[in-house]
Design a protein around this motif. Structure first.
Motif, PDB file in Angstrom:
ATOM      1  N   TYR A 153       0.841  -1.196   0.000  1.00 13.43           N
ATOM      2  CA  TYR A 153       0.000   0.000   0.000  1.00 13.43           C
ATOM      3  C   TYR A 153       0.876   1.247   0.000  1.00 13.43           C
ATOM      4  CZ  TYR A 153      -4.294  -2.598   0.880  1.00 13.43           C
ATOM      5  OH  TYR A 153      -5.366  -3.439   0.772  1.00 13.43           O
ATOM      6  N   PHE A 154       0.513   2.191  -0.849  1.00 14.06           N
ATOM      7  CA  PHE A 154       1.279   3.433  -0.977  1.00 14.06           C
ATOM      8  C   PHE A 154       0.319   4.544  -1.393  1.00 14.06           C
ATOM      9  CE2 PHE A 154       3.495   6.589  -3.512  1.00 14.06           C
ATOM     10  CZ  PHE A 154       4.646   6.836  -2.781  1.00 14.06           C
ATOM     11  N   PHE A 155       0.258   5.594  -0.591  1.00 11.85           N
ATOM     12  CA  PHE A 155      -0.630   6.718  -0.881  1.00 11.85           C
ATOM     13  C   PHE A 155       0.169   8.012  -0.813  1.00 11.85           C
ATOM     14  CE2 PHE A 155      -3.013   3.382   1.265  1.00 11.85           C
ATOM     15  CZ  PHE A 155      -4.070   3.160   0.382  1.00 11.85           C
ATOM     16  N   ILE A 156      -0.168   8.935  -1.704  1.00 10.91           N
ATOM     17  CA  ILE A 156       0.494  10.232  -1.715  1.00 10.91           C
ATOM     18  C   ILE A 156      -0.552  11.314  -1.943  1.00 10.91           C
ATOM     19  CG2 ILE A 156       1.029   9.998  -4.177  1.00 10.91           C
ATOM     20  CD1 ILE A 156       3.469  11.781  -3.726  1.00 10.91           C
ATOM     21  N   ALA A 157      -0.337  12.472  -1.339  1.00  7.31           N
ATOM     22  CA  ALA A 157      -1.212  13.622  -1.553  1.00  7.31           C
ATOM     23  C   ALA A 157      -0.358  14.879  -1.549  1.00  7.31           C
ATOM     24  CB  ALA A 157      -2.284  13.701  -0.468  1.00  7.31           C
ATOM     25  N   GLU A 158      -0.808  15.882  -2.307  1.00  6.57           N
ATOM     26  CA  GLU A 158      -0.061  17.131  -2.413  1.00  6.57           C
ATOM     27  C   GLU A 158      -0.957  18.323  -2.098  1.00  6.57           C
ATOM     28  OE1 GLU A 158       2.943  17.326  -5.851  1.00  6.57           O
ATOM     29  OE2 GLU A 158       1.363  16.006  -6.612  1.00  6.57           O
ATOM     30  N   ASP A 159      -0.333  19.380  -1.616  1.00  8.56           N
ATOM     31  CA  ASP A 159      -1.033  20.643  -1.401  1.00  8.56           C
ATOM     32  C   ASP A 159       0.007  21.707  -1.097  1.00  8.56           C
ATOM     33  OD1 ASP A 159      -2.899  22.764  -0.098  1.00  8.56           O
ATOM     34  OD2 ASP A 159      -4.280  21.198  -0.754  1.00  8.56           O
ATOM     35  N   VAL A 160      -0.359  22.950  -1.288  1.00  9.13           N
ATOM     36  CA  VAL A 160       0.552  24.026  -0.932  1.00  9.13           C
ATOM     37  C   VAL A 160       0.615  24.187   0.588  1.00  9.13           C
ATOM     38  CG1 VAL A 160      -1.118  25.916  -1.002  1.00  9.13           C
ATOM     39  CG2 VAL A 160       1.273  26.362  -1.598  1.00  9.13           C
ATOM     40  N   TYR A 161      -0.438  23.744   1.281  1.00  6.44           N
ATOM     41  CA  TYR A 161      -0.455  23.739   2.746  1.00  6.44           C
ATOM     42  C   TYR A 161      -0.095  22.342   3.238  1.00  6.44           C
ATOM     43  CZ  TYR A 161      -3.032  28.149   2.344  1.00  6.44           C
ATOM     44  OH  TYR A 161      -3.410  29.429   2.048  1.00  6.44           O
ATOM     45  N   SER A 162       0.911  22.249   4.094  1.00  5.30           N
ATOM     46  CA  SER A 162       1.353  20.930   4.547  1.00  5.30           C
ATOM     47  C   SER A 162       0.290  20.214   5.366  1.00  5.30           C
ATOM     48  CB  SER A 162       2.652  21.049   5.356  1.00  5.30           C
ATOM     49  OG  SER A 162       2.488  21.904   6.475  1.00  5.30           O
ATOM     50  N   ASP A 163      -0.517  20.963   6.147  1.00  4.97           N
ATOM     51  CA  ASP A 163      -1.559  20.295   6.922  1.00  4.97           C
ATOM     52  C   ASP A 163      -2.616  19.686   6.009  1.00  4.97           C
ATOM     53  OD1 ASP A 163      -2.421  22.840   6.183  1.00  4.97           O
ATOM     54  OD2 ASP A 163      -3.562  23.182   8.017  1.00  4.97           O
ATOM     55  N   SER A 164      -2.914  20.363   4.898  1.00  2.00           N
ATOM     56  CA  SER A 164      -3.900  19.817   3.964  1.00  2.00           C
ATOM     57  C   SER A 164      -3.355  18.601   3.226  1.00  2.00           C
ATOM     58  CB  SER A 164      -4.345  20.897   2.974  1.00  2.00           C
ATOM     59  OG  SER A 164      -5.061  21.912   3.650  1.00  2.00           O
ATOM     60  N   ALA A 165      -2.067  18.613   2.881  1.00  3.32           N
ATOM     61  CA  ALA A 165      -1.458  17.425   2.275  1.00  3.32           C
ATOM     62  C   ALA A 165      -1.539  16.253   3.248  1.00  3.32           C
ATOM     63  CB  ALA A 165      -0.007  17.712   1.900  1.00  3.32           C
ATOM     64  N   PHE A 166      -1.296  16.538   4.526  1.00  2.00           N
ATOM     65  CA  PHE A 166      -1.384  15.501   5.561  1.00  2.00           C
ATOM     66  C   PHE A 166      -2.801  14.944   5.650  1.00  2.00           C
ATOM     67  CE2 PHE A 166      -2.498  14.348   9.896  1.00  2.00           C
ATOM     68  CZ  PHE A 166      -1.516  13.436  10.230  1.00  2.00           C
ATOM     69  N   TYR A 167      -3.798  15.829   5.773  1.00  4.81           N
ATOM     70  CA  TYR A 167      -5.186  15.366   5.888  1.00  4.81           C
ATOM     71  C   TYR A 167      -5.612  14.576   4.650  1.00  4.81           C
ATOM     72  CZ  TYR A 167      -5.720  18.639   9.816  1.00  4.81           C
ATOM     73  OH  TYR A 167      -5.591  19.305  11.005  1.00  4.81           O
ATOM     74  N   LYS A 168      -5.201  15.044   3.480  1.00  7.84           N
ATOM     75  CA  LYS A 168      -5.604  14.368   2.245  1.00  7.84           C
ATOM     76  C   LYS A 168      -5.045  12.955   2.165  1.00  7.84           C
ATOM     77  CE  LYS A 168      -6.307  18.504  -0.633  1.00  7.84           C
ATOM     78  NZ  LYS A 168      -5.820  19.296  -1.790  1.00  7.84           N
TER      79      LYS A 168
END
Length: 247
Positions: A153-168
């Protein structure tokens, strides 16, 4: 639907020239998060993967204990509306009367998981994340979060806000019934103390960063959560707490 990025006019200045052209910048939006009609929070994020954003926020902040308690999610222009099981109502009203967020009242149990990951596997997973992190290549400052295990299992998410990348990334993994208790989390941004608390609440035993670890994050991992915390450098891995999980 608002695009994740847009082009803006810009002037590129070097020692030799000044050129007018275009640059790609992130679009950021603010969303009111409602659960069963109650306004829970205002979330800031790039306008994609918003259902995962909501799920990750609710799980990490202890508003819901299990993803199956979330029944439906509707994304509007400036809001995200969630329907949750009645268990949410009891939990929310209890903490609302006390005037605190659920995560502030959670007693973080020291993680005793014997989950381990090799140094080479960490570099391999991060290299894969960097390969797949499209926005991070195009827009300086955009960050990614990855979470993985030893079962593929491998998941990745991106965002300009690090907290939003974490939540995603948390929301994305939770949607696949992922076992956080046997996993590794890595952020391309700083591993702030709140990320240590959130991931500890979810049971994540190993958390790392590509940018740095504040002293408070290390203190929390050593005295409260029992997590393994590391900073990944190009040629070395600096482990600050509980190094036995990295082999």
């Amino acid at each position: 639907m608002v695009e994740a990025t847009r082009g803006v006019k810009a002037v590129k200045i070097t020692e030799e020239s000044k050129e007018t052209g275009w640059a790609t910048v992130p679009n950021v939006m603010y969303y009111d998060l409602y659960v069963n009609g109650e306004r829970i929070a205002e979330l800031r994020a790039m306008p994609f993967a918003l259902q995962e954003l909501a799920v990750g926020y609710l799980l990490a902040n202890a508003y819901v204990e299990e993803p199956h308690l979330i029944e439906s999610i509707s994304v509007k222009e400036d809001s995200i509306e969630v329907r949750a099981d009645s268990e949410f109502e009891f939990r929310y009203q209890y903490f609302k009367e006390k005037g605190i967020k659920p995560i502030d009242a959670v007693k973080i149990e020291k993680i005793s998981s014997n989950y381990q990951v090799s140094r080479n596997k960490i570099y391999e997973k991060v290299a894969l994340a960097e390969e797949r992190a499209v926005l991070s290549k195009e827009i300086p400052g955009t960050c990614f979060a990855l979470i993985s295990d030893n079962n593929g299992y491998f998941f990745i998410a991106e965002d300009v806000y690090s907290d939003s990348a974490f939540y995603k990334v948390i929301g994305r993994a939770a949607s696949q019934n992922f076992d956080f208790r046997r996993s590794m989390l890595v952020l391309s941004d700083v591993l702030y103390p709140e990320f240590v608390v959130y991931s500890a609440h979810l049971g994540v035993p190993i958390a790392g960063t590509l940018r740095g670890v504040p002293a408070l994050s290390i203190d929390i991992s050593e005295t409260v959560s029992g997590q393994t915390i590391f900073h990944l450098l190009p040629s070395s891995l600096i482990v600050f707490s509980n190094p036995q999980r990295i082999i």
